[in-house]
Structure formats: C-alpha cells, structure tokens
Design an enzyme around this catalytic site. Sequence first.
Site, PDB file in Angstrom:
ATOM      1  N   LYS A 105      31.338  35.084  43.195  1.00 33.06           N
ATOM      2  CA  LYS A 105      32.439  35.711  42.815  1.00 33.06           C
ATOM      3  C   LYS A 105      33.147  34.634  41.671  1.00 33.06           C
ATOM      4  CE  LYS A 105      35.366  38.797  44.441  1.00 33.06           C
ATOM      5  NZ  LYS A 105      35.040  40.165  45.064  1.00 33.06           N
ATOM      6  N   GLY A 217      48.553  48.332  50.273  1.00 32.45           N
ATOM      7  CA  GLY A 217      48.192  48.179  48.994  1.00 32.45           C
ATOM      8  C   GLY A 217      47.918  49.324  48.201  1.00 32.45           C
ATOM      9  N   TYR A 218      48.238  49.177  46.759  1.00 27.58           N
ATOM     10  CA  TYR A 218      48.357  50.316  46.089  1.00 27.58           C
ATOM     11  C   TYR A 218      47.558  50.089  44.597  1.00 27.58           C
ATOM     12  CZ  TYR A 218      49.488  55.391  45.949  1.00 27.58           C
ATOM     13  OH  TYR A 218      49.350  56.867  46.034  1.00 27.58           O
ATOM     14  N   GLY A 219      46.663  49.082  44.399  1.00 30.51           N
ATOM     15  CA  GLY A 219      45.768  48.936  43.441  1.00 30.51           C
ATOM     16  C   GLY A 219      44.782  49.930  43.494  1.00 30.51           C
ATOM     17  N   ASN A 220      43.665  49.317  42.736  1.00 31.38           N
ATOM     18  CA  ASN A 220      42.333  50.399  42.536  1.00 31.38           C
ATOM     19  C   ASN A 220      41.969  51.090  44.100  1.00 31.38           C
ATOM     20  OD1 ASN A 220      39.397  50.484  42.359  1.00 31.38           O
ATOM     21  ND2 ASN A 220      39.962  51.243  40.376  1.00 31.38           N
ATOM     22  N   ALA A 221      41.824  50.122  44.803  1.00 34.41           N
ATOM     23  CA  ALA A 221      41.126  50.633  46.197  1.00 34.41           C
ATOM     24  C   ALA A 221      42.427  51.425  46.954  1.00 34.41           C
ATOM     25  CB  ALA A 221      40.760  49.332  46.954  1.00 34.41           C
ATOM     26  N   GLY A 222      43.492  50.891  46.959  1.00 30.17           N
ATOM     27  CA  GLY A 222      44.461  51.862  47.684  1.00 30.17           C
ATOM     28  C   GLY A 222      45.104  52.978  47.199  1.00 30.17           C
ATOM     29  N   TYR A 223      45.128  52.889  45.935  1.00 27.58           N
ATOM     30  CA  TYR A 223      45.559  54.069  45.383  1.00 27.58           C
ATOM     31  C   TYR A 223      44.426  55.239  45.401  1.00 27.58           C
ATOM     32  CZ  TYR A 223      45.454  57.932  41.747  1.00 27.58           C
ATOM     33  OH  TYR A 223      45.387  59.046  41.159  1.00 27.58           O
TER      34      TYR A 223
END
Length: 415
Positions: A105, A217-223
């Site tokens: 990472k 959360g509403y980033g790449n994963a959440g959206y």
Amino acid sequence: MAEINPFEMAQKQLDECAEILKLDPDVAAALREPMREVHVSLPVRMDDGTIRTFRGFRVQYNDARGPTKGGIRFHPDETIDTVRALAAWMTWKCALVDIPLGGSKGGIICNTKEMSPGELERLSRAYIDKVWQFIGPEQDVPAPDVYTNPQIMAWMMDEYSKIRGKNQFGVITGKPLNLGGSAGRGDATARGALYCIREAAKTQGLDLIKATVAVQGYGNAGYYIATLLKNVLGCNVCAVSDSKGAICCMDGLDPDAVCTHKAETTSVIEFPNTECMTNEDLLEMDVDILCPSALENVITAENASNIKAKIVAELANGPTTPEADAILYEKGVHVLPDFLCNAGGVTVSYFEMVQNFYMYYWTEEEVYERLDRKMTAAYHAVYETSREYDINMRQAAYAIAVKRVVEAMRARGWI
Ligand code: GLU
C-alpha cells in the site's frame, strides 16, 4: 474514545488467526511485520510559486505469492501505521481471492480538495521519481484508492515509463481505458461486493427485492454500490452519506441523482426531499444491509451493539474493530469482511495486469464473468470455513488467506 491504531488492529486480527490455525509462533512473528517500507519526502512547486514538501510512504508487506499489489491513498490524516495495516490487508485479500500477488500500500499526506490539477500532477510524478526503484510490473504494482483516480494513475505510469525509457503500462492499474486500463475496473470494488452480497443473501435467506440499504461514504465504492444494489438487485437504498453528513428517505433514493447533486454542491447533504442525519445515526439504522464504504474504525465497541443491519458489507478497509467484530458475531450480524467484500477492485486490477502483459484486452462481460466466479468462490469458501470451525466470517477469511501465504513461504524455504 481512545485512538485506534489500524496496524495494531491488523496485528491483533492476525494473532487471533495464528491461534485458530495453531501457527508456530516463529511463523506468526514473520507475518506480523512488513517486508519493506519506503519513506519519501516530496518537494512540490505549488501554483503560487512556493515549494511545499509532502511526506509519502510505500509499504510492501509480503511478496511470497507474487509481486506486491495495493493502492495509493492521498489523505491529510495518512499515517505510516495506516499504510502498514492496509498493506497487510492487501496481502490477505490477494491470497483470499487466490490471485498470484502479494500485498502493499502507498500513501501521501495531502489534501486533494485544496490542490489544483497541476499541483496534483506534480505531486504524483514526484512520488514516482522517489519510489520507482522499488516498484514495477513484476515487483510492486500500485493502483487507485481513497482520493486517487485514473488520471493520477496515468501520470504515474507516464512518469515511470519515462524513467525506464519505454512504455510500462503494467506498472500501475486503474488506468484510463485508453491507456491500458481494463473494462470494468471503475466499479470493480462495488461490483465484487455486489456479487458477495447476492451470495450472502442466499445463505441468510434475505429477499433482496426492496431490501433496505444504508451506505456510509459516497466515493468510488459507496456511489457504485448504491447504484448497483438498486439497479441490479432491486434493493431500496434509503440512506447514504459523505464526510459532511448523511441523508435518508425510507421510500428510496435515486443514487445517480444524489451523485449529480454531490458534483454540483460538493456533498450529498441537502438533497431534496430527504431527512438529514449524522454518519453515526446512519450506521445504527434499522436496515437489512449496511455498507460502510469510507474509512477505518467506524464500527467500534461503542456502537457495535446498536447496529441493526442483518448484513454488514465492508466496502471500506478496516471499518470494524476486533472488539466490535466479537459483538456483531454475538448478535448474529452476518459480516462480509473487508478483504473479502472489497476484493473486486484488486481482482480486476489483476485482470488489468494480465491484459497489459498480453497486450490483448477483454470485454466488460468477460471481466464481469471472471470477477463473479472469483467472488462467488471466495464468499462460499469463507462461509463454509466459518461454519465448519464455528468462527466468524473475518476469522474464516483470515484462516484461508494466511494458510495460503504460509504455504508459499514454506515452499520457498523462508520458514
Ligand atoms: N485500493 C484497492 C484496495 O484496497 C485496490 C487495490 C488494487 O487494485 O491494487 O483493494
């Protein structure tokens, strides 16, 4: 509340697993620390002419099963211990879905919201200038993570290629489609979670049509998980959130309309015809499926007993502490642990690497089908193991993954 150190949490999970597997203490000790860490300092010319020096890290945790793999996060609160934990989880993630890669990472301490595209580009290139000796298609392959995206991957790939004097598309994944990216990589994390949730609903006897969902959360994963759960599985997504707060409408939200609203206003909050609540309230909502899709340590000993969801699908890395895990298991909550549930991202990254090596690209359908097979197999392996040994889903996932890494280390003669 006392600060939770994510690396201590990852080590604690591993210790628990070592006990379940009755690992030799020397072998367990060899798994507890990262193989290599690179710390860099990155002076970057800002738009106003001043120079700001950023700090960055790359942690390569274990490469027994293949080149290390893991994203790069750009975050103001990044710490070396967070990156260590995330690198460890990448190791278990790749082993669990059985792709021939180790775990790593990267992270840079910065606030992307306060930076121009030019500053971001210079920072991205500066990072590669400092770590290029340690990465490469057969050594360590970065990818996007929190607040990094395909454009940043393109700049990094370009910088690495310039240094090496040849195009090296395979040095990084999550690239734009016209630059060696893979079809299906954009929503791969969420699509992998979708397949996992679909399988979990079968074992848990949950009807997914109109099943209620809250997404933190509403980033790449959440959206994407909100969109896919609604459009593909027919769920009722009734609450979503971002760092500024949460919104709720029990009749259901339109995830795309919320996304447009966030693009226009910078947040999901104040979306018309919804009630406002806090992120903490959202986590405790009485819904069928809860998807923590932001950062670490949101389900802790303090709120775990208030979680009402039947399935907790961890799209974020490290959202649940070990103490909270025990409470959720006791309550009968079916947890889809992070390195199972969000493994779709790295799985399609691996497909991207394969396509880059071959210089031959697959269709979206081919990617989805291969991803589905990987995720479905991994879910059922974890579920069966948890039942067979009467352990929780995370412990079962650890048992499978750690065993595979230990086998590779033993076969190589490391232990
Ligand atoms: N950052 C993603 C993760 O945490 C993807 C990593 C990758 O594609 O290498 O799994």
